[in-house]
Design a protein around this motif. Structure first.
Motif, short mmCIF file in Angstrom:
data_model
loop_
_atom_site.label_atom_id
_atom_site.label_comp_id
_atom_site.label_asym_id
_atom_site.label_seq_id
_atom_site.Cartn_x
_atom_site.Cartn_y
_atom_site.Cartn_z
N UNK A 108 0.96 -1.13 0.13
CA UNK A 108 0.06 -0.06 0.15
C UNK A 108 1.26 1.14 0.17
N UNK A 109 0.52 1.86 -0.80
CA UNK A 109 1.62 3.76 -1.50
C UNK A 109 0.57 4.74 -0.98
N UNK A 110 1.44 5.78 -0.97
CA UNK A 110 0.55 6.93 -0.92
C UNK A 110 1.82 8.16 -2.38
N UNK A 111 0.57 8.65 -3.19
CA UNK A 111 1.49 9.38 -3.59
C UNK A 111 1.23 10.97 -3.81
N UNK A 112 1.93 11.33 -2.68
CA UNK A 112 1.56 12.92 -1.73
C UNK A 112 1.23 14.21 -2.96
N UNK A 113 2.01 13.38 -4.22
CA UNK A 113 1.91 15.07 -4.80
C UNK A 113 -0.02 15.03 -5.90
N UNK A 114 -0.72 13.64 -5.51
CA UNK A 114 -2.44 13.54 -5.93
C UNK A 114 -3.29 14.72 -4.63
N UNK A 115 -2.61 14.08 -4.11
CA UNK A 115 -3.36 15.05 -2.14
C UNK A 115 -4.92 16.34 -2.48
N UNK A 116 -3.56 16.81 -3.26
CA UNK A 116 -4.56 18.16 -3.49
C UNK A 116 -4.71 18.74 -5.40
N UNK A 117 -4.07 17.54 -6.02
CA UNK A 117 -4.18 18.08 -7.02
C UNK A 117 -5.42 18.92 -7.74
N UNK A 118 -5.26 19.60 -8.20
CA UNK A 118 -6.76 20.54 -9.08
C UNK A 118 -7.27 19.88 -9.72
N UNK A 119 -6.91 18.35 -11.06
CA UNK A 119 -6.96 17.65 -11.33
C UNK A 119 -7.92 16.30 -10.59
N UNK A 120 -9.05 16.33 -11.46
CA UNK A 120 -9.91 15.02 -10.28
C UNK A 120 -9.18 14.16 -10.03
N UNK A 121 -8.54 13.16 -11.25
CA UNK A 121 -8.73 12.01 -11.64
C UNK A 121 -7.33 12.08 -11.14
N UNK A 122 -6.31 12.93 -11.44
CA UNK A 122 -5.06 12.72 -9.91
C UNK A 122 -5.23 12.51 -8.86
N UNK A 123 -6.76 13.04 -8.06
CA UNK A 123 -6.78 13.59 -6.53
C UNK A 123 -7.02 11.80 -6.34
N UNK A 124 -8.46 11.20 -7.74
CA UNK A 124 -8.42 9.59 -6.78
C UNK A 124 -7.36 8.70 -7.07
N UNK A 125 -6.15 9.05 -7.33
CA UNK A 125 -5.19 8.51 -7.57
C UNK A 125 -3.90 8.81 -6.29
N UNK A 143 -8.35 -2.51 -16.29
CA UNK A 143 -8.99 -3.49 -15.80
C UNK A 143 -9.98 -3.90 -14.66
N UNK A 144 -9.90 -2.43 -13.70
CA UNK A 144 -10.42 -2.28 -12.67
C UNK A 144 -10.55 -1.14 -11.93
N UNK A 145 -10.68 0.08 -12.59
CA UNK A 145 -10.46 1.86 -12.53
C UNK A 145 -11.26 1.54 -11.61
N UNK A 146 -10.70 2.58 -10.25
CA UNK A 146 -11.34 3.01 -9.06
C UNK A 146 -11.42 2.09 -7.72
N UNK A 147 -10.81 1.43 -8.38
CA UNK A 147 -11.40 -0.04 -7.10
C UNK A 147 -10.08 -0.36 -5.79
N UNK A 148 -9.06 -0.10 -6.53
CA UNK A 148 -7.49 -0.32 -5.82
C UNK A 148 -6.88 0.61 -5.65
N UNK A 149 -7.70 2.41 -5.81
CA UNK A 149 -7.09 3.36 -5.94
C UNK A 149 -7.75 3.80 -5.21
N UNK A 150 -7.89 5.38 -3.87
CA UNK A 150 -8.90 6.12 -3.87
C UNK A 150 -8.04 6.99 -3.78
#
Length: 220
Positions: A108-125, A143-150
């Motif tokens: 399980x890992x985090x992408x801090x650069x996406x925490x407050x991204x203006x792009x809504x698609x990036x934020x869900x990553x 194959x399973x978009x938006x299921x294993x990243x939020x």
């Protein structure tokens, strides 16, 4: 009489709970100084950042892992303080578990650069689950978009330290951030392995800082 019975039941529950868990706090600063870590594709340096005694990993191409020695893990929780950075595609950091070797593990890992991204698609990553070698982030997203990243509601400072707790059962993984009572990610596990090594994970071209590691093992 009822008060005595209630008190007895509370004490029994406390004893059963404590006996069902084994808590291990690991000082990463000490572990690296005593050369008790297996480090793959990174250089680790001791870190003493005020209240955060731990280690820091350098940036490098490819994924990197620091495996703990003699810390086999099956079910329970892993707690950690981590610090990344708000730099696009340069900050991927988290926890690996059920590791069999440097190529077979869950993380399980985090992408801090996406925490407050203006792009809504990036934020869900913002937070991601993977299970190498079959289920990397690209395959799961395709194959399973938006299921294993939020996304992470009320995400922490992407340039600051934040606390994460990962709860792992036989079939599921739940991820909690700071004091939030609700998981920011809750998924079904994709790995066939039920136990293995615990490690610190960083992604491609990413470094990171780690401190205050705690492993709570649940007995079967």
């Amino acid at each position: 009489m009822r008060k005595k019975i209630l008190l007895f039941l509370v004490l029994v529950l406390a004893i059963e709970t404590s006996s069902a868990q084994k808590v291990k706090k690991i000082n990463l600063h000490t572990e690296i100084k005593k050369n008790r870590l297996h480090i793959a594709n990174r250089i680790a340096s001791p870190l003493n950042d005020k209240k955060y005694q731990g280690l820091e990993l350098n940036e490098k191409e490819g994924e990197g892992i620091v495996w703990l020695q003699n810390q086999n893990f099956s079910k329970g929780s892993i707690e950690i303080d981590v610090k990344g950075q708000d730099v696009f595609q340069k900050s991927f950091l988290g926890i690996a578990f059920h590791g069999q070797n440097d190529s077979i593990y869950e993380a399980v890992y985090f992408r801090p650069f996406n925490f407050y991204a203006q792009d809504s698609v990036r934020r869900i990553h913002a937070v991601q689950y993977i299970a190498h070698p079959k289920f990397g982030w690209e395959k799961l997203r395709k194959e399973r978009n938006a299921e294993f990243e939020k996304a992470i509601p009320n995400a922490p400072d992407p340039n600051g330290w934040f606390y994460a707790r990962i709860e792992i059962s036989a079939t599921e993984v739940a991820v909690f951030i700071e004091k939030n009572l609700n998981p920011v990610l809750h998924v079904k596990r994709l790995s066939p392995y039920s136990d293995g090594k615990v490690g610190l994970f960083v992604g491609d071209n990413s470094g990171g800082k780690f401190a205050n590691l705690k492993i709570v093992r649940f007995k079967s």
